[in-house]
Design a protein around this motif. Structure first.
Motif, mmCIF file in Angstrom:
data_model
loop_
_atom_site.group_PDB
_atom_site.id
_atom_site.type_symbol
_atom_site.label_atom_id
_atom_site.label_comp_id
_atom_site.label_asym_id
_atom_site.label_seq_id
_atom_site.Cartn_x
_atom_site.Cartn_y
_atom_site.Cartn_z
ATOM 1 N N GLU A 31 11.493 9.197 2.778
ATOM 2 C CA GLU A 31 9.795 8.680 2.639
ATOM 3 C C GLU A 31 10.442 7.148 3.300
ATOM 4 O OE1 GLU A 31 6.570 10.554 3.181
ATOM 5 O OE2 GLU A 31 8.166 11.917 4.232
ATOM 6 N N ILE A 32 10.779 6.884 2.391
ATOM 7 C CA ILE A 32 10.846 5.863 2.286
ATOM 8 C C ILE A 32 11.906 5.303 3.755
ATOM 9 C CG2 ILE A 32 12.521 3.241 1.244
ATOM 10 C CD1 ILE A 32 12.207 4.520 -1.497
ATOM 11 N N GLU A 61 0.730 -1.403 0.297
ATOM 12 C CA GLU A 61 0.049 0.134 -0.674
ATOM 13 C C GLU A 61 0.674 0.883 0.308
ATOM 14 O OE1 GLU A 61 -2.260 -0.087 3.183
ATOM 15 O OE2 GLU A 61 -3.584 -1.905 2.754
ATOM 16 N N PHE A 62 2.055 0.822 0.826
ATOM 17 C CA PHE A 62 2.911 2.255 0.592
ATOM 18 C C PHE A 62 3.570 2.918 -0.286
ATOM 19 C CE2 PHE A 62 7.403 3.908 1.644
ATOM 20 C CZ PHE A 62 6.614 5.707 2.288
ATOM 21 N N PHE A 63 4.272 1.414 -0.911
ATOM 22 C CA PHE A 63 4.336 1.674 -2.936
ATOM 23 C C PHE A 63 3.736 1.824 -3.717
ATOM 24 C CE2 PHE A 63 8.402 0.412 0.227
ATOM 25 C CZ PHE A 63 8.818 1.649 -0.116
ATOM 26 N N GLN A 64 3.536 2.386 -4.147
ATOM 27 C CA GLN A 64 1.639 2.609 -5.340
ATOM 28 C C GLN A 64 2.224 2.283 -7.128
ATOM 29 O OE1 GLN A 64 -0.189 5.818 -4.563
ATOM 30 N NE2 GLN A 64 -0.890 5.927 -2.326
ATOM 31 N N ASP A 65 3.952 2.789 -6.930
ATOM 32 C CA ASP A 65 4.177 1.728 -8.985
ATOM 33 C C ASP A 65 3.620 0.051 -8.248
ATOM 34 O OD1 ASP A 65 5.978 2.691 -11.104
ATOM 35 O OD2 ASP A 65 6.488 1.391 -10.073
ATOM 36 N N LEU A 77 10.427 11.422 -11.338
ATOM 37 C CA LEU A 77 10.564 10.801 -10.272
ATOM 38 C C LEU A 77 9.152 11.781 -9.683
ATOM 39 C CD1 LEU A 77 13.942 11.594 -8.936
ATOM 40 C CD2 LEU A 77 12.550 9.447 -9.345
ATOM 41 N N LYS A 78 8.395 12.450 -10.424
ATOM 42 C CA LYS A 78 7.390 13.390 -10.240
ATOM 43 C C LYS A 78 5.734 12.349 -10.381
ATOM 44 C CE LYS A 78 6.519 14.599 -14.605
ATOM 45 N NZ LYS A 78 5.233 16.175 -15.521
ATOM 46 N N HIS A 79 6.327 11.151 -10.679
ATOM 47 C CA HIS A 79 5.097 10.006 -10.819
ATOM 48 C C HIS A 79 4.933 9.387 -9.639
ATOM 49 C CE1 HIS A 79 5.268 10.253 -15.431
ATOM 50 N NE2 HIS A 79 4.310 11.394 -14.736
ATOM 51 N N PHE A 80 6.234 9.465 -8.642
ATOM 52 C CA PHE A 80 6.248 8.869 -7.483
ATOM 53 C C PHE A 80 5.401 8.904 -5.957
ATOM 54 C CE2 PHE A 80 9.890 6.594 -9.765
ATOM 55 C CZ PHE A 80 9.368 5.276 -9.695
ATOM 56 N N LYS A 81 4.702 8.497 -6.035
ATOM 57 C CA LYS A 81 3.652 8.347 -4.578
ATOM 58 C C LYS A 81 3.289 7.542 -3.518
ATOM 59 C CE LYS A 81 2.438 12.643 -7.859
ATOM 60 N NZ LYS A 81 2.921 13.784 -6.931
ATOM 61 N N PHE A 82 3.799 8.012 -2.398
ATOM 62 C CA PHE A 82 3.246 7.319 -1.493
ATOM 63 C C PHE A 82 2.673 7.312 -0.437
ATOM 64 C CE2 PHE A 82 8.373 7.460 -1.854
ATOM 65 C CZ PHE A 82 8.710 6.811 -3.048
ATOM 66 N N SER A 85 17.797 16.206 -7.877
ATOM 67 C CA SER A 85 19.019 15.225 -6.837
ATOM 68 C C SER A 85 17.754 15.905 -5.437
ATOM 69 C CB SER A 85 20.712 16.041 -6.696
ATOM 70 O OG SER A 85 21.432 15.789 -8.171
ATOM 71 N N THR A 86 17.198 16.744 -5.808
ATOM 72 C CA THR A 86 16.822 16.906 -4.180
ATOM 73 C C THR A 86 15.443 16.087 -3.811
ATOM 74 O OG1 THR A 86 17.612 19.409 -3.603
ATOM 75 C CG2 THR A 86 15.047 18.869 -2.972
ATOM 76 N N HIS A 87 14.612 16.223 -5.352
ATOM 77 C CA HIS A 87 13.254 15.173 -5.402
ATOM 78 C C HIS A 87 13.985 13.964 -4.926
ATOM 79 C CE1 HIS A 87 9.489 14.881 -7.224
ATOM 80 N NE2 HIS A 87 9.698 14.091 -6.403
#
Length: 468
Positions: free
Chosen positions: A449-450, A51-55, A262-267, A440-442
């Motif tokens: 978060e991980i 559930e946490f890793f949605q990809d 990276l912008k597509h990753f949501k937790f 790098s910051t993203h």
């Protein structure tokens, strides 16, 4: 009624007492509240890693790693090994019943025969059922060793879950690192193409006598610098892929050649409870506590060694000079052989063994407290990172936007002949640096978060094997 009471008293005596010290959980050596956030005071439930890793690609990679990773295999085998050791230690409290049989024929010369001068042949056949050297656990030594083995087994379970949680976080971080490297690699390629176009334009302007040699050299320098960055990120991308394959235990089962921005990753959102919640959730803390309980049980075994130990050997069966008469009436035999061992002098060995057990417990207490402090620091850092990275990303977005506007304006002024090529190249360089820093910051924000998910315990639920 008297026989029942006698049997109950005998059973209680044989079961033995326990000299294990009463276990008391050490006080938590950390604050009761986080300083950086308003903590929820009710119990919180963390999302499962699925559930946490949605990809979906990342979920598939984690599944592969959990099945193929060698560290996970070693951790699982360690659990099986400690489970077997516990079963071995538990079996020592029960008598071992064995059945046996034997035959013996011996010729005795006449000069050795007390009954006469003629030689004789003696035969003896036996069959028996019995127990050998069964220790009565009157002072709980065997029970203490059994408890110590059980707690060690539980600790190995937590070590396995800790390995699992670390593997999940490592795969997710490695996957994000690969995506960040590929995103940066594409940025470098696009930037290099822009630099090469600028270089060709400046060289034509120089040939026409419009641009200076300084502008040409500046354009060549920027192009060469971009090529250096291209090689660097190609190497980093390959190394990130190799690191991911190592965690997976082999090549991935899915195609990962297409980069994912990276912008597509949501937790999933992470709820935060009180620091005390970590004591029931984090597997490394639970492992440290089980190891502490094991050391506490070992003290009971060391104390019991000061007291007498009683062992029983008993057999019942049949004994006959003829095989055909082995089970005839009157051939029955039995043996009852109790023994007692009382330690009198051992040059301080038992005292030293008890001191060692108590010191080991003190070490485990310190290790348990250190595990709590480490967990508290990791969560506190994660909560602080959550707040600051959000602010940093906003600032980077503004910086990239400003850089894009600066480059657009500088490019227009260069085309119109108002500014020279140096201003345009400077705008390109500043925009490229800002875009690199944002990537790098993203990545660092997602990785934090991980790490926070891992620090909070990763949605872990405590359970033991139903059958030992």
């Amino acid at each position: 009624m008297k026989h029942t009471a006698l049997a109950a008293a005998l059973l209680a005596a044989l079961s033995g007492c326990s000299l294990i010290p009463n276990y008391q959980q050490p006080a938590s050596p950390v604050a009761a509240q986080w300083d950086t956030v308003d903590t929820q005071h009710s119990a919180v439930v963390l999302p499962d890693w699925r559930e946490f890793f949605q990809d979906q690609q990342l979920q598939s990679l984690i599944e592969t790693a959990l099945h193929n990773n060698r560290d996970m295999r070693i951790a699982a085998l360690n659990v099986d090994a400690f489970r077997a050791q516990y079963r071995i230690q538990r079996s020592a409290r029960f008598p071992s019943v064995d059945a046996g049989g034997g035959a013996n024929r011996q010729r005795i010369p006449g000069n050795m025969n007390p009954a006469g001068n003629d030689s004789t042949i003696n035969s003896q056949y036996s069959a028996d059922l019995g127990i050998t050297a069964w220790e009565l656990d009157l002072f709980g030594r065997l029970g203490s060793l059994r408890d110590q083995a059980l707690e060690t087994y539980f600790a190995s379970e937590q070590a396995q879950r800790s390995t699992q949680l670390s593997l999940i976080a490592s795969v997710a971080t490695a996957w994000l690192s690969l995506q960040a490297d590929q995103e940066a690699l594409q940025l470098v390629r696009d930037t290099l193409a822009t630099y090469e176009d600028s270089l060709r334009l400046v060289e034509r302007s120089y040939d026409a006598g419009v641009a200076s040699l300084l502008e040409v050299q500046q354009a060549r320098t920027s192009t060469s610098s971009a090529r250096v960055s291209l090689a660097q990120f190609e190497r980093q991308s390959a190394q990130s892929r190799n690191a991911l394959n190592l965690l997976l235990g082999g090549e991935p089962d899915i195609d990962i050649s297409t980069p994912v921005p990276l912008k597509h990753f949501k937790f999933a959102k992470l709820p935060v409870g009180l620091p005390a919640d970590l004591l029931q959730r984090r597997p490394d803390i639970l492992q440290a506590e089980y190891e502490l309980k094991a050391a506490n049980a070992n003290i009971g075994a060391a104390r019991a060694a000061f007291f007498p130990s009683i062992s029983l050997t008993a057999t019942a069966g049949s004994l006959s000079p003829d095989l055909s008469g082995l089970f005839d009436s009157g051939s029955g035999s039995w043996l009852f052989k109790p023994s007692i061992n009382l330690p009198i002098f051992n040059a301080g060995r038992l005292r030293a063994n008890l001191d060692y057990s108590e010191i080991q417990k003190d070490i485990r207490v310190a290790s348990y407290e250190k595990a709590i402090q480490t967990a508290f620091q990791e969560v506190a850092d994660g909560l602080s990172n959550r707040m600051t990275y959000k602010q940093q990303l906003i600032a980077h977005d503004e910086l990239v936007q400003s850089g894009e506007e600066y480059y657009t304006l500088a490019d227009r002024r260069f085309i119109e002949g108002i500014d020279n090529q140096l201003t345009r190249l400077d705008a390109q360089r500043l925009l490229f640096d800002a875009q690199q820093q944002r990537i790098s910051t993203h990545f660092a924000q997602l990785a934090s978060e991980i790490n926070l998910y891992k620090a909070l315990g990763g949605g872990y639920t405590e359970e033991h094997a139903e059958s030992l």
